[in-house]
Design a protein around this motif. Sequence first.
Motif, PDB file in Angstrom:
ATOM      1  N   THR A 185     -34.123 -12.965   0.679  1.00  0.00           N
ATOM      2  CA  THR A 185     -34.060 -12.999   2.137  1.00  0.00           C
ATOM      3  C   THR A 185     -34.769 -14.258   2.642  1.00  0.00           C
ATOM      4  OG1 THR A 185     -36.121 -11.784   2.428  1.00  0.00           O
ATOM      5  CG2 THR A 185     -34.071 -10.481   2.257  1.00  0.00           C
ATOM      6  N   PRO A 190     -26.181  -3.989  -0.192  1.00  0.00           N
ATOM      7  CA  PRO A 190     -27.631  -3.927  -0.425  1.00  0.00           C
ATOM      8  C   PRO A 190     -27.961  -3.202  -1.738  1.00  0.00           C
ATOM      9  CG  PRO A 190     -27.042  -3.023   1.734  1.00  0.00           C
ATOM     10  CD  PRO A 190     -25.783  -3.265   1.002  1.00  0.00           C
ATOM     11  N   ASP A 197     -30.286  -1.034  -2.175  1.00  0.00           N
ATOM     12  CA  ASP A 197     -30.747   0.333  -1.928  1.00  0.00           C
ATOM     13  C   ASP A 197     -30.505   0.670  -0.459  1.00  0.00           C
ATOM     14  OD1 ASP A 197     -32.974  -0.702  -0.383  1.00  0.00           O
ATOM     15  OD2 ASP A 197     -33.984  -1.115  -2.285  1.00  0.00           O
ATOM     16  N   GLY A 198     -30.883   1.850  -0.056  1.00  0.00           N
ATOM     17  CA  GLY A 198     -30.614   2.317   1.296  1.00  0.00           C
ATOM     18  C   GLY A 198     -31.662   1.968   2.332  1.00  0.00           C
ATOM     19  N   ARG A 199     -32.642   1.115   1.976  1.00  0.00           N
ATOM     20  CA  ARG A 199     -33.667   0.746   2.958  1.00  0.00           C
ATOM     21  C   ARG A 199     -33.051   0.017   4.149  1.00  0.00           C
ATOM     22  NH1 ARG A 199     -37.993  -2.898   0.526  1.00  0.00           N
ATOM     23  NH2 ARG A 199     -36.226  -3.702  -0.607  1.00  0.00           N
ATOM     24  N   LYS A 200     -33.717   0.101   5.277  1.00  0.00           N
ATOM     25  CA  LYS A 200     -33.287  -0.613   6.480  1.00  0.00           C
ATOM     26  C   LYS A 200     -33.424  -2.115   6.235  1.00  0.00           C
ATOM     27  CE  LYS A 200     -34.450  -0.917  11.368  1.00  0.00           C
ATOM     28  NZ  LYS A 200     -35.330  -0.402  12.423  1.00  0.00           N
ATOM     29  N   ARG A 201     -32.321  -2.873   6.474  1.00  0.00           N
ATOM     30  CA  ARG A 201     -32.319  -4.312   6.230  1.00  0.00           C
ATOM     31  C   ARG A 201     -31.526  -5.026   7.320  1.00  0.00           C
ATOM     32  NH1 ARG A 201     -33.391  -5.431   0.721  1.00  0.00           N
ATOM     33  NH2 ARG A 201     -33.416  -3.550  -0.530  1.00  0.00           N
ATOM     34  N   ASP A 202     -31.929  -6.243   7.632  1.00  0.00           N
ATOM     35  CA  ASP A 202     -31.148  -7.119   8.508  1.00  0.00           C
ATOM     36  C   ASP A 202     -30.188  -7.898   7.625  1.00  0.00           C
ATOM     37  OD1 ASP A 202     -32.757  -6.248  10.568  1.00  0.00           O
ATOM     38  OD2 ASP A 202     -34.005  -8.050  10.613  1.00  0.00           O
ATOM     39  N   ARG A 221     -21.860  -5.284   6.337  1.00  0.00           N
ATOM     40  CA  ARG A 221     -22.653  -4.453   5.432  1.00  0.00           C
ATOM     41  C   ARG A 221     -21.703  -3.470   4.767  1.00  0.00           C
ATOM     42  NH1 ARG A 221     -27.910  -3.583   6.506  1.00  0.00           N
ATOM     43  NH2 ARG A 221     -27.474  -3.705   8.740  1.00  0.00           N
TER      44      ARG A 221
END
Length: 116
Positions: free
Chosen positions: A15, A62, A64-69, A100
């Motif tokens: 990132t 992504p 994993d399922g974490r919150k990402r921009d 996404r």
Amino acid sequence: GLEPTFFYRRGYPPTVNHYWKIGNGRLYVSDDGRLYRRRVSAILVDAPEQIGRLSVAVAVHPPDGRKRDIDNVLKCLLDAITKAGVWQDDSQIDRLLVERCDVKPGGMVEVVIDAI
């Protein structure tokens, strides 16, 4: 027109927060960023150079399922494609679609480049 250039990369681009580092009063590309550039260059070694105006579609999977921009992966990804010589500069991009998609262990991006 040109055939679309398609590639995918297992592994998620660093990132923006992990792409740039500051040291000795200057901004530089991190070790992770340089490694990702080398990996992309190896994948795109035979890709034809794209000349002119471009449309780029990026599918972001992504890790994993974490919150990402999702826009945080673009700087490293587009810089790596530039460094690989696929285009002269990412200022050639007139249309950029980022989507996404489903989670893939380890992460992945899929890129389609079309001439406009």
